[in-house]
Design a protein around this motif. Structure first.
Motif, short mmCIF file in Angstrom:
data_model
loop_
_atom_site.label_atom_id
_atom_site.label_comp_id
_atom_site.label_asym_id
_atom_site.label_seq_id
_atom_site.Cartn_x
_atom_site.Cartn_y
_atom_site.Cartn_z
N GLU A 9 0.82 -2.55 14.97
CA GLU A 9 1.36 -3.91 14.93
C GLU A 9 2.05 -4.17 13.58
O GLU A 9 3.10 -4.81 13.53
CB GLU A 9 0.26 -4.94 15.15
CG GLU A 9 -0.30 -4.94 16.55
CD GLU A 9 -1.55 -5.79 16.69
OE1 GLU A 9 -1.74 -6.36 17.78
OE2 GLU A 9 -2.35 -5.86 15.73
N SER A 10 1.47 -3.67 12.51
CA SER A 10 2.09 -3.80 11.19
C SER A 10 3.40 -3.03 11.12
O SER A 10 4.40 -3.53 10.58
CB SER A 10 1.14 -3.30 10.10
OG SER A 10 0.03 -4.15 9.98
N PHE A 11 3.39 -1.83 11.68
CA PHE A 11 4.61 -1.02 11.70
C PHE A 11 5.69 -1.73 12.52
O PHE A 11 6.85 -1.81 12.10
CB PHE A 11 4.33 0.37 12.28
CG PHE A 11 5.51 1.29 12.21
CD1 PHE A 11 5.72 2.08 11.10
CD2 PHE A 11 6.43 1.35 13.25
CE1 PHE A 11 6.82 2.93 11.01
CE2 PHE A 11 7.54 2.18 13.18
CZ PHE A 11 7.74 2.97 12.06
N GLN A 12 5.32 -2.27 13.67
CA GLN A 12 6.28 -2.98 14.51
C GLN A 12 6.83 -4.21 13.80
O GLN A 12 8.01 -4.53 13.93
CB GLN A 12 5.64 -3.38 15.85
CG GLN A 12 6.62 -3.94 16.85
CD GLN A 12 7.69 -2.92 17.22
OE1 GLN A 12 7.38 -1.80 17.60
NE2 GLN A 12 8.97 -3.30 17.10
N ASN A 55 6.88 3.34 1.62
CA ASN A 55 8.33 3.37 1.44
C ASN A 55 8.96 2.02 1.75
O ASN A 55 9.86 1.57 1.04
CB ASN A 55 8.96 4.46 2.30
CG ASN A 55 8.58 5.84 1.81
OD1 ASN A 55 8.48 6.08 0.61
ND2 ASN A 55 8.34 6.75 2.73
N PHE A 56 8.52 1.38 2.83
CA PHE A 56 9.03 0.06 3.19
C PHE A 56 8.73 -0.93 2.06
O PHE A 56 9.61 -1.68 1.62
CB PHE A 56 8.39 -0.41 4.50
CG PHE A 56 8.90 -1.72 5.01
CD1 PHE A 56 9.99 -1.78 5.87
CD2 PHE A 56 8.29 -2.91 4.65
CE1 PHE A 56 10.46 -3.00 6.36
CE2 PHE A 56 8.75 -4.14 5.13
CZ PHE A 56 9.83 -4.18 5.98
N ARG A 57 7.49 -0.91 1.59
CA ARG A 57 7.08 -1.82 0.51
C ARG A 57 7.94 -1.60 -0.73
O ARG A 57 8.35 -2.55 -1.40
CB ARG A 57 5.60 -1.63 0.20
CG ARG A 57 5.04 -2.48 -0.91
CD ARG A 57 5.00 -3.94 -0.50
NE ARG A 57 4.64 -4.78 -1.60
CZ ARG A 57 3.55 -5.51 -1.66
NH1 ARG A 57 2.70 -5.51 -0.65
NH2 ARG A 57 3.30 -6.26 -2.69
N LYS A 60 10.48 7.95 7.30
CA LYS A 60 9.99 8.98 6.37
C LYS A 60 8.46 9.03 6.44
O LYS A 60 7.83 8.09 6.93
CB LYS A 60 10.39 8.64 4.94
CG LYS A 60 11.85 8.77 4.63
CD LYS A 60 12.08 8.45 3.16
CE LYS A 60 13.52 8.61 2.76
NZ LYS A 60 13.70 8.30 1.33
N PRO A 61 7.87 10.09 5.90
CA PRO A 61 6.42 10.07 5.74
C PRO A 61 6.03 8.88 4.84
O PRO A 61 6.82 8.46 3.99
CB PRO A 61 6.12 11.40 5.04
CG PRO A 61 7.28 12.29 5.38
CD PRO A 61 8.47 11.36 5.49
N LYS A 62 4.86 8.35 5.04
CA LYS A 62 4.35 7.18 4.30
C LYS A 62 5.27 5.97 4.49
O LYS A 62 5.76 5.37 3.52
CB LYS A 62 4.17 7.51 2.83
CG LYS A 62 3.17 8.62 2.57
CD LYS A 62 2.94 8.83 1.10
CE LYS A 62 1.92 9.93 0.93
NZ LYS A 62 1.58 10.14 -0.48
N PRO A 63 5.51 5.58 5.72
CA PRO A 63 6.45 4.47 5.98
C PRO A 63 6.03 3.15 5.36
O PRO A 63 6.89 2.39 4.91
CB PRO A 63 6.50 4.39 7.50
CG PRO A 63 5.25 5.04 7.97
CD PRO A 63 4.92 6.09 6.95
#
Length: 145
Positions: free
Chosen positions: A72-75, A105-107, A99-102
């Motif tokens: 849900e967090s990823f979505q 990386n997003f943060r 990427k690995p560790k999305p």
């Protein structure tokens, strides 16, 4: 039937967003906020012992609210990236998510995005509020049965 106020819903959402556990007493209408000791291992649980014992001794009086799970967090991150109009940042965010560790990386991209950082936190908060409202609906369905 649960009739929580907007203020209570917001309090529960904010508690969950902070990584805490949240319990609602159906008899008193009071909210108990307790650290998630599985993730906050450095916190001394003695401070919370009274509340933990109360919940353990009267489990039928409490409803536990849950925060966003990983998918849900990823979505939420993907939906936010989709919603923004800055195409350059949008590409950076989608690249970070692929990427690995999305999450990390997003943060990292959000933290340097200026005003979009605030928009992200507002967007994420709304997702927590929506999840709390869905749980209230679920609990009300169960209580009606």
């Amino acid at each position: 039937m649960l009739n929580l106020t907007d203020k209570q819903i917001l309090e529960i959402a904010d508690t969950l967003e902070a990584g805490m556990k949240c319990y609602y007493n159906i008899k008193t209408g009071k909210i108990k906020e307790i650290p998630d000791f599985d993730t906050w291992t450095e916190i001394d649980d003695e401070v919370w012992e009274k509340d933990l014992n109360e919940i353990d001794e009267h489990p039928d009086d409490y409803l536990e609210f849950e925060g966003l799970i990983t998918n849900e967090s990823f979505q939420a991150m993907a939906d936010f990236a989709e919603s923004i109009t800055d195409i350059k940042l949008q590409k950076k965010l989608f690249n970070a998510l692929n990427k690995p560790k999305p999450f990390q990386n997003f943060r990292g991209q959000i933290d340097i995005s200026g005003d979009f950082r605030t928009q992200w936190f507002d967007f994420r908060r709304m997702r927590f509020i929506e999840k709390v409202k869905k749980q209230i609906e679920m609990y009300n369905q169960r209580l009606d049965e």
